[in-house]
Design an enzyme around this catalytic site. Structure first.
Site, mmCIF file in Angstrom:
data_model
loop_
_atom_site.group_PDB
_atom_site.id
_atom_site.type_symbol
_atom_site.label_atom_id
_atom_site.label_comp_id
_atom_site.label_asym_id
_atom_site.label_seq_id
_atom_site.Cartn_x
_atom_site.Cartn_y
_atom_site.Cartn_z
ATOM 1 N N LYS A 184 0.847 -1.317 -0.045
ATOM 2 C CA LYS A 184 -0.217 0.017 -0.084
ATOM 3 C C LYS A 184 0.873 1.288 0.042
ATOM 4 C CE LYS A 184 -1.714 2.733 2.903
ATOM 5 N NZ LYS A 184 -1.775 4.373 2.087
ATOM 6 N N GLU A 260 9.233 1.632 11.370
ATOM 7 C CA GLU A 260 10.268 2.758 11.139
ATOM 8 C C GLU A 260 9.366 3.996 11.315
ATOM 9 O OE1 GLU A 260 12.068 5.844 10.039
ATOM 10 O OE2 GLU A 260 12.208 4.857 8.185
ATOM 11 N N CYS A 295 12.766 11.604 7.776
ATOM 12 C CA CYS A 295 12.778 11.173 9.300
ATOM 13 C C CYS A 295 13.997 11.132 9.900
ATOM 14 C CB CYS A 295 11.929 9.839 9.290
ATOM 15 S SG CYS A 295 13.022 8.417 8.299
ATOM 16 N N GLU A 395 8.034 16.505 15.656
ATOM 17 C CA GLU A 395 8.818 16.270 14.290
ATOM 18 C C GLU A 395 8.080 17.169 13.579
ATOM 19 O OE1 GLU A 395 10.082 12.708 11.702
ATOM 20 O OE2 GLU A 395 8.064 12.456 12.441
#
Length: 488
Positions: A184, A260, A295, A395
Site C-alpha cells: 500500500k 520505522e 525522518c 517532528e
C-alpha cells in the site's frame, strides 16, 4: 528503451490515470472505486488520478499473495537472485522516469531525485543479490539444524517522502527471503509504485501473487492489511502516531510488526571542533535534505554556548543561500513541500517557535515572495531554543532547524536523548575517537560522525518511539525470516 533525460518542468502533460490494481499477477480493473488526485507540489496542477482500494480489494490481494507464497517460498536461491537481477535491470531502465515523477510528486530537486529517489530503489534490489548469495540459510548447532524460512505474506505500508525507496526497502528483502507482499503506497505520492509493478509484470519472473499493489488510504487499506488474519507480518514506515495504530490493529493476530517511525534527531558539535563553518554547513544540509521531509533529518543542532554567535552567523548564511524553487531548475537547492496540508503544518510550527520565544535568525512563516504557486516554505533557523520547546520536541518535517546551546558534554548528551524519539543523530569533533565515544551515549539507531555519508547497507531503524526492527542490508533481510530449529 530508456526514458529521455528530463530537461524542464513538464508542461502540457496529460494526467496519468491509474484505474487498475496489480493483484495475482494481473492488472485488475478498479474503475468503480473512489479516486484521488495526485498533485504536482510545484505547480499545484493534477499529475494523475489513482483509484483507491477497499478492504475487499485487500482480501483479494492477500488471497493471491497466499497462493503465490506457496510457490515462491520453495524456490532456490538462484531463482530468487535471477528475479532480483531482472527487477534491478527494469528499474535502471526507467530511472529517469522515476526521478522526474517523484520530483513532481514530492518536490525534491531533480538531481537529488536521480541519486536518491531513483538510485536507492535500484540499490535495494541490487544489494540483495550479493546478500542472498552470501547468506547461510542453514547451519548446524550441536544436534540441531537451524533453518531460516520466509515469514510468509508481508503487508508493506509506506510513506510519501521517499516513496519508491521505502517500498523497495521492504519488497526487495521480502522477495529475497521468499515472501509474498501486498503493498500500500501513500495516497499522496502513489504513482511511482505503479512503475515497480510494471517492471515486475514485464519481467514475468515472479509467480502470480508474489507482488500485489493496492493503493488506498491508511484508515481503509492500511488498516485492512494490518488486521488481516492471513497477513503474517506488517512492515510500516510513517509517523509515530500512525505506527501506533498499525501496531494496535495487528495485535489481535499477533503478527510480526516492523516499524520505522518519526525522529527528532540531534546533531552535537563538540567543544573541540576547530572548523565550525564546515560543521555547521554539514548540519544545516542534513536538516534541509528533501526540504526537511526526512525522518532522520538532523533537526536539533546542539552547540557549545560560547560558540553560539559564530554558529548563528554561519547557519543564517547557509539558510539564506539555500535557494528554493522549481525542482527542475538547476539553481534550486530546495523544492516545495509535498502538499498544502504539510506546508501549512510546517508554517504553524514556525509560528509556534516564535510564540514560545525562540530566536528567529532566518526564514519565517510567511510565504516566499518569489514563489506564487507551489507548497514552499522558507528555510528557517531558530536559535536559543530551549530543550522543552515544541520545536525541540516534535517532528516538524520541514526545513526548520533548532539551535540549542549547552554548557557541558554531559548536558549535551542529556538534551540529545530527551525526546520520545531515537532514530538518528550526528556528532562533529576534531577527534574521531572522542566523537565515537560520545556517539555511544546517544540512544539512537544511527549516528553519523563528521558528516559521514548514508550507508544503504547498514541497518536503519530506531530506538524508543522511533520504532523497532531494522531495514536495509543484511539486518533488513533478516527481518523477513522465521528461524526454525530441527533436532537431529
Amino acid at each position: 528503451m530508456a526514458t529521455p533525460v528530463q530537461t524542464g518542468h513538464p508542461t502540457g502533460v496529460e494526467p496519468i490515470v491509474r484505474d487498475a490494481f496489480y493483484i495475482g499477477g494481473e492488472w485488475v480493473s478498479a474503475a468503480d472505486r473512489e479516486t484521488i488526485d495526485v498533485i504536482d507540489a510545484t505547480t499545484e496542477e493534477v499529475v494523475g488520478t489513482v483509484a483507491l482500494g477497499t478492504a475487499e480489494d485487500v482480501d483479494h490481494a492477500v488471497e493471491a499473495a497466499r497462493a503465490g507464497f506457496g510457490a515462491w517460498s520453495q524456490t532456490t536461491v538462484d531463482e530468487r537472485i535471477a528475479a532480483l537481477r531482472a527487477i534491478t535491470a527494469g528499474l535502471q531502465e526507467r530511472a529517469e522516469e522515476i526521478a522526474a515523477l517523484v520530483a513532481r510528486e514530492v518536490g525534491m530537486p531533480l538531481g537529488l531525485s536521480r541519486m536518491i529517489q531513483a538510485g536507492l530503489p535500484i540499490m535495494s534490489f541490487g544489494s540483495m543479490v550479493n546478500l542472498l548469495d552470501e547468506l547461510e540459510l542453514e547451519q548446524q548447532i550441536g544436534n540441531s539444524l537451524i533453518v531460516r524460512e520466509p515469514v510468509g505474506v508481508v503487508g508493506c505500508i509506506t510513506p510519501w517522502n521517499y516513496p519508491l525507496h521505502q517500498i523497495c526497502a521492504k519488497v526487495a528483502p521480502a522477495i529475497a527471503a521468499g515472501c509474498a507482499v501486498v503493498v500500500k503506497p501513500s495516497e499522496v505520492t502513489p504513482l511511482n509504485a505503479f512503475i515497480l509493478a510494471e517492471v515486475i509484470d514485464e519481467a514475468g519472473i515472479l509467480p502470480a501473487g508474489v507482488f500485489n499493489l493496492v493503493p488506498g488510504t491508511g484508515p481503509v487499506v492500511g488498516h485492512a492489511i494490518a488486521c488481516h488474519p492471513d497477513v503474517d507480518m506488517v512492515s510500516f514506515t510513517g509517523s509515530t502516531r500512525a505506527g501506533k495504530l498499525v501496531q494496535n490493529a495487528a495485535c489481535d493476530t499477533v503478527k510480526r510488526v516492523a516499524l520505522e517511525l518519526g525522529g527528532k534527531s540531534p546533531y552535537v558539535i563538540l567543544p573541540d571542533t576547530s572548523d565550525m563553518q564546515q560543521a555547521v554547513i554539514n548540519g544545516v544540509g542534513k536538516c534541509y535534505l528533501n526540504s526537511g521531509q526526512t525522518c532522520s533529518a538532523l533537526t536539533r543542532m546542539l552547540v557549545p554556548r560560547e560558540r553560539l554567535p559564530e554558529v548563528e552567523m554561519i547557519a543564517k548564511a547557509v539558510a539564506e543561500e539555500s535557494t528554493i524553487g522549481d525542482p527542475f531548475e538547476e539553481s534550486s537547492r530546495l523544492g516545495p513541500l509535498v502538499s498544502d496540508v504539510q506546508r501549512d503544518r510546517v508554517r504553524g510550527y514556525i509560528q509556534k517557535g516564535i510564540d514560545e520565544g525562540a530566536k528567529l535568525i532566518a526564514g519565517g512563516p510567511e510565504a516566499p515572495e518569489a514563489q506564487p504557486t507551489g507548497y514552499f516554505v522558507k528555510p528557517t533557523v531558530f536559535s536559543e531554543v530551549k530543550p522543552d520547546m515544541t520545536i525541540a520536541q516534535e517532528e516538524i518535517f520541514g526545513p526548520v532547524l533548532a539551535i540549542i546551546p549547552y554548557d557541558s558534554e554531559d548536558e549535551a548528551a542529556e538534551i540529545a536523548n530527551n525526546t520520545i524519539y531515537g532514530l538518528a543523530g550526528g556528532v562533529w569533533s576534531d577527534d574521531p575517537d572522542h566523537a565515537k565515544q560520545f556517539a555511544r551515549k546517544l540512544r539512537t539507531g544511527q549516528v553519523e560522525i563528521n558528516g559521514a555519508t548514508f550507508n544503504p547497507l547498514a541497518p536503519f531503524g530506531g530506538y524508543k518511539q522511533s520504532g523497532h526492527g531494522r531495514e536495509l542490508g543484511p539486518f533488513g533481510l533478516d527481518e523477513f525470516f522465521e528461524i526454525k530449529s530441527i533436532q537431529l
